[in-house]
Design an enzyme around this catalytic site. Sequence first.
Site, PDB file in Angstrom:
ATOM      1  N   LEU A 137       0.865  -1.356   0.117  1.00  0.00           N
ATOM      2  CA  LEU A 137      -0.019   0.253   0.050  1.00  0.00           C
ATOM      3  C   LEU A 137       0.938   1.282   0.475  1.00  0.00           C
ATOM      4  O   LEU A 137       0.943   2.399  -0.801  1.00  0.00           O
ATOM      5  CB  LEU A 137      -0.814   0.020   1.229  1.00  0.00           C
ATOM      6  N   THR A 138       1.825   1.411   0.546  1.00  0.00           N
ATOM      7  CA  THR A 138       2.174   2.515   1.264  1.00  0.00           C
ATOM      8  C   THR A 138       3.540   2.864   0.014  1.00  0.00           C
ATOM      9  O   THR A 138       4.406   1.966  -0.693  1.00  0.00           O
ATOM     10  CB  THR A 138       3.348   2.066   2.481  1.00  0.00           C
ATOM     11  N   GLU A 139       4.155   3.648   0.067  1.00  0.00           N
ATOM     12  CA  GLU A 139       4.676   4.492  -1.920  1.00  0.00           C
ATOM     13  C   GLU A 139       5.908   5.196  -0.502  1.00  0.00           C
ATOM     14  O   GLU A 139       6.015   5.144  -0.202  1.00  0.00           O
ATOM     15  CB  GLU A 139       4.052   4.971  -2.675  1.00  0.00           C
ATOM     16  N   SER A 144       0.822   8.404   5.027  1.00  0.00           N
ATOM     17  CA  SER A 144      -0.093   8.421   5.784  1.00  0.00           C
ATOM     18  C   SER A 144      -1.871   9.057   5.315  1.00  0.00           C
ATOM     19  O   SER A 144      -2.596   9.665   5.105  1.00  0.00           O
ATOM     20  CB  SER A 144       0.404   9.205   6.965  1.00  0.00           C
ATOM     21  N   LEU A 344      19.333  -1.089  32.635  1.00  0.00           N
ATOM     22  CA  LEU A 344      20.587  -1.760  32.783  1.00  0.00           C
ATOM     23  C   LEU A 344      22.172  -1.261  32.077  1.00  0.00           C
ATOM     24  O   LEU A 344      22.844  -2.193  31.996  1.00  0.00           O
ATOM     25  CB  LEU A 344      20.313  -2.704  31.107  1.00  0.00           C
ATOM     26  N   GLY A 345      22.016  -0.028  32.532  1.00  0.00           N
ATOM     27  CA  GLY A 345      23.148   0.722  32.014  1.00  0.00           C
ATOM     28  C   GLY A 345      23.623   0.341  30.964  1.00  0.00           C
ATOM     29  O   GLY A 345      23.069   0.039  29.900  1.00  0.00           O
ATOM     30  N   GLU A 369       1.770   0.973  10.038  1.00  0.00           N
ATOM     31  CA  GLU A 369       0.434   0.555  10.387  1.00  0.00           C
ATOM     32  C   GLU A 369      -0.845   2.183  11.404  1.00  0.00           C
ATOM     33  O   GLU A 369      -1.456   1.548  11.581  1.00  0.00           O
ATOM     34  CB  GLU A 369      -0.240  -0.461  11.034  1.00  0.00           C
TER      35      GLU A 369
END
Lengths: 390, 259
Positions: A137-139, A144, A344-345, A369
């Site tokens: 879908l996306t180009e 958006s 966790l540094g 999405e």
Amino acid sequence: MTPHAALNALTGIDGLLSEEERDLASMVRKYADDRLRPHLADWFEAGDLPAREIAKDLGGLGLLGMHLDGYGCGGSSATAYGIACLEMEAADSGLRSLVSVQGSLAMTAIHKFGSEEQKQEWLPKMAAGDAIGCFGLTEPDFGSDPAGMRTRARRDGDDWVLNGAKMWITNGTVADVAIVWAQTDARIRGFVVPTDTSGFEAREVKHKMSLRASKTAELSFTDLRLPGSAILPEVKGLRGPLSCLSEARFGIVFGAMGAARDCLETALEYADTRKVFDKALGGYQITQMKLADMALELTKGVLLALHLGRLKDGGGITNEQVSLGKLNNCREAIKIARECRTILGANGITLEYPIIRHANNLESVMTYEGTSEVHQLIIGQALTGSSAFR
Amino acid sequence: MNIVVCVKYVPDAQGDRTFKDDNTTDREGVDGLLSELDEYAVEAALKLKESGEGEVTVVTVGPEAAADAVKKSLQMGADKGVHVCDDAIHGSDAAATSLLLAEAIKKSGEYDLVLAGLASTDGTMSVVPAMLAERLGLPQVTQVSTLEVEGGTVKGRRDSDVASDTIEASLPALVSVTDQINEPRYPSFKGIMAAKKKPVETWSLADLGVDAERVGLAGSWTKVTSFAKRPPREKGEIVTDEGDGGTKLAEYLAAQKFV
């Protein structure tokens, strides 16, 4: 008690699941622990993964198109599918993406809008993991605002001829079939495109710093000729792809919380074992404050996901509700991942722990999405009745 | 072909293991699961079923929670389950357990093959399959890494340090399999849903006609009188190489009877 058990003892969320849902969760978790987790750091580092092998495994587990009915699919509830997505994404967002693109996008498009022949041809082998699908879908210039797409399908006798390009296509380089959305003289239409059709090309997107354990492609179509039967007959206009996106978003609502949970469990374990000065890191108030806030947001996010799942199973979910979930859970998941990184540094930035991998992945998850901003606009429109997209 | 698989519900090896006051393994206060070594037996049964006709019945002896081991086997693809459950069974040793399994198997109907795993992952004694074969009067083919059924015979390969034996027996027979025989499947989503509808019988001692005095702590021939934690590993010996490091290492290994 393991961090997993401790979190569940705190939230009691397991009690909201049916026995089968709990069994499904532990099955996916066990599979991921045994077969995926040991390789994730290497796949992420290499930017490569054995997608076909994994798809075959996932097909065997019944996770591909599991919420669809018939044609070899599992026929599960939406909630059960969400739970599977959550456990997959606890391993890696890239692997959940594989499941989402296959089941929620490609298979859903065929299942909802395909002809009987298209369903018979593709769905059983896609459910089994013998065929992989992708969704175009996306180009490159239209994310958006998909309505602006430049990919064109031209009628030529009974045939269709496709020209154009699609971008950020998960599974694109490994797919057997692509669902391609293209502008026609009338409306936007979907096409079922076998990837061995002449004129189809998939190039891998390199140099990604996110979703590295996932294949991403740019697709191009050059005078790609399809028979008239390749069109998805049952839908016209953007409603087609957008309704598939809503399915994928639903999986992400759960999935993002899986990534967040994995980060938090890692941080809990680390805070317990890591000594700072003379005691465990988890014994300091500032660490406990972080842990408590994250556990709270995780709990809220999972509750929201389950709420949306039950709504969907009741037949009454709206796109705006899915947007609420996607906006919140992606946003909170990435915050949790980043906060866990601080616990966790320096260790938090290595692939020895899953946290930086999740944090980087979630950058994509909150963008694809529907970006967070798009979901804010969808929710804003629902509240005010005024569209502020453009 | 009717296949019976014996499975055991054991404490999760990833979790803490504790004993109760009577020196029996605590199976209730901890997370438990289907003994991983039994998954190989279930898988072997499912493979045989898939290559022909037949039905797979899983049998377990254990407390209420042990129903989980049966459920997991059904989710993997077994057809029906039997759970022997009775408060009086608590503390049964291997011999008493084999008695219960034997009676349950006899009651469950006609069978051609009884399958078991290499050992349980908690007790790790490996004796129940042999005891069970004796009680059922079956030939035993134990600890095999391959399994073939042809006509009325079963054939398997038992690997040891020095040789591999091929063992054959006529059916009905008992076979125990190792973790080399296959790769157990995960339950699929469909398997999880299908398992809900599969029949599971729960039998008490009375159902089996077994006298309570023959099982449980009192009826067992053996019992655990005490236990102790394994002592922490001793500090290793560091050999400094002064030109004779190799010799020293060889001497050490010889002294420890490693070579």
